[in-house]
Scaffold this active site. Sequence first.
Site, PDB file in Angstrom:
ATOM      1  N   ASP A 178      -5.712  -0.406  -1.629  1.00 24.50           N
ATOM      2  CA  ASP A 178      -6.553  -1.329  -2.401  1.00 24.50           C
ATOM      3  C   ASP A 178      -7.867  -1.668  -1.708  1.00 24.50           C
ATOM      4  OD1 ASP A 178      -5.446  -2.879  -0.272  1.00 24.50           O
ATOM      5  OD2 ASP A 178      -5.925  -4.689  -1.397  1.00 24.50           O
ATOM      6  N   ARG A 232      -5.305   0.080  -6.665  1.00 22.24           N
ATOM      7  CA  ARG A 232      -4.062   0.688  -6.202  1.00 22.24           C
ATOM      8  C   ARG A 232      -3.548   1.727  -7.196  1.00 22.24           C
ATOM      9  NH1 ARG A 232      -2.204  -2.353  -1.844  1.00 22.24           N
ATOM     10  NH2 ARG A 232      -2.555  -4.587  -1.949  1.00 22.24           N
ATOM     11  N   ASP A 288      -4.564   1.793  10.886  1.00 22.43           N
ATOM     12  CA  ASP A 288      -5.973   1.565  11.182  1.00 22.43           C
ATOM     13  C   ASP A 288      -6.080   1.059  12.630  1.00 22.43           C
ATOM     14  OD1 ASP A 288      -8.688   1.307  10.563  1.00 22.43           O
ATOM     15  OD2 ASP A 288      -8.456  -0.736   9.866  1.00 22.43           O
ATOM     16  N   GLY A 316       0.777  -1.247   0.000  1.00 22.94           N
ATOM     17  CA  GLY A 316       0.000   0.000   0.000  1.00 22.94           C
ATOM     18  C   GLY A 316       0.804   1.289   0.000  1.00 22.94           C
ATOM     19  N   VAL A 320     -10.701   3.521   2.187  1.00 19.55           N
ATOM     20  CA  VAL A 320     -10.160   4.377   1.126  1.00 19.55           C
ATOM     21  C   VAL A 320      -9.382   3.537   0.116  1.00 19.55           C
ATOM     22  CG1 VAL A 320     -10.054   6.450   2.550  1.00 19.55           C
ATOM     23  CG2 VAL A 320      -8.113   4.904   2.507  1.00 19.55           C
TER      24      VAL A 320
HETATM   25  P1  IMP Z   1      -3.845  -2.068  10.794  1.00 16.19           P
HETATM   26  O1  IMP Z   1      -2.920  -3.182  11.137  1.00 16.19           O
HETATM   27  O2  IMP Z   1      -5.270  -2.386  11.160  1.00 16.19           O
HETATM   28  O3  IMP Z   1      -3.428  -0.719  11.314  1.00 16.19           O
HETATM   29  O4  IMP Z   1      -3.933  -2.047   9.228  1.00 16.19           O
HETATM   30  C1  IMP Z   1      -3.044  -1.474   8.424  1.00 16.19           C
HETATM   31  C2  IMP Z   1      -3.089  -2.058   7.025  1.00 16.19           C
HETATM   32  O5  IMP Z   1      -4.424  -2.427   6.597  1.00 16.19           O
HETATM   33  C3  IMP Z   1      -2.641  -0.986   6.092  1.00 16.19           C
HETATM   34  O6  IMP Z   1      -1.236  -1.016   5.930  1.00 16.19           O
HETATM   35  C4  IMP Z   1      -3.436  -1.277   4.828  1.00 16.19           C
HETATM   36  O7  IMP Z   1      -2.693  -2.151   3.982  1.00 16.19           O
HETATM   37  C5  IMP Z   1      -4.678  -1.973   5.284  1.00 16.19           C
HETATM   38  N1  IMP Z   1      -5.821  -1.016   5.304  1.00 16.19           N
HETATM   39  C6  IMP Z   1      -6.461  -0.543   6.388  1.00 16.19           C
HETATM   40  N2  IMP Z   1      -7.446   0.309   6.049  1.00 16.19           N
HETATM   41  C7  IMP Z   1      -7.424   0.390   4.699  1.00 16.19           C
HETATM   42  C8  IMP Z   1      -8.214   1.140   3.736  1.00 16.19           C
HETATM   43  O8  IMP Z   1      -9.135   1.908   4.052  1.00 16.19           O
HETATM   44  N3  IMP Z   1      -7.890   0.941   2.431  1.00 16.19           N
HETATM   45  C9  IMP Z   1      -6.901   0.099   2.022  1.00 16.19           C
HETATM   46  N4  IMP Z   1      -6.128  -0.598   2.891  1.00 16.19           N
HETATM   47  C10 IMP Z   1      -6.397  -0.462   4.223  1.00 16.19           C
HETATM   48 MG    MG Z   2      -4.900  -4.305   1.649  1.00 16.12          MG
END
Ligand code: IMP
Ligand code: MG
Length: 189
Positions: A156, A162, A100, A44, A150
């Site tokens: 993605d 992407r 996230d 990403g 998003v």
């Molecule tokens: P976390 O471990 O929940 O903080 O997630 C982080 C990863 O989830 C990011 O590096 C993204 O690859 C993916 N991700 C989280 N939210 C989104 C989004 O809204 N769009 C696309 N990828 C997301």
């Molecule tokens: Mg992803």
Amino acid sequence: MSQPADSIRTLLDADELAGIARRLGSEIRRDYPDGVVLVALLKGSICFLADLVRELPGPCELDFLALSAYGDGRTRVRVVKDLDLEVAGRDVVVVLDIVDTGLTLSYLLRLIALRGAASAVACALLDRQSRRLLPVDICYVGKVIADEHVIGYGLDLDERYRNLGEVQVADEADLRGEPTAMFERLSRR
Ligand code: IMP
Ligand code: MG
């Protein structure tokens, strides 16, 4: 009923994205005048990284890491592609598309600390604070966003979208539908 065309919104356009890369690039350059290792999380962060490094004309090395979530609720993370560089004793800035829940970032920072880095901080294009499960400190933040999925500029939905030039939001059912028609609607914005 099909969604109206205005279910598509641009959250960050090309000018705003360029502004973020310029601002964060100059902050990183100011904080690491003697050089830094940027560790980008695949996939990403690729567009953001490409813009960010060109705003960092000082000494800088790049490396990449890919993780995969697994287990119940996909709350566990493992390394799919490991670092090539030796980060022991180095100052590291981790570059992410979006933070996230914070699980990915906290795993990354722990991993880099275990490898003996002198320091490790985070730089994220987007910060979705409302869904955080683990408290994480993000040193460089592009934009704080609301609780909506998003796409674009590297981000993605199930590996699609992407390659959109801007960060966009759209109805998820529409995004999961017919890709060619949806891609046309998105890139017309
Ligand atoms: P976390 O471990 O929940 O903080 O997630 C982080 C990863 O989830 C990011 O590096 C993204 O690859 C993916 N991700 C989280 N939210 C989104 C989004 O809204 N769009 C696309 N990828 C997301
Ligand atoms: Mg992803």
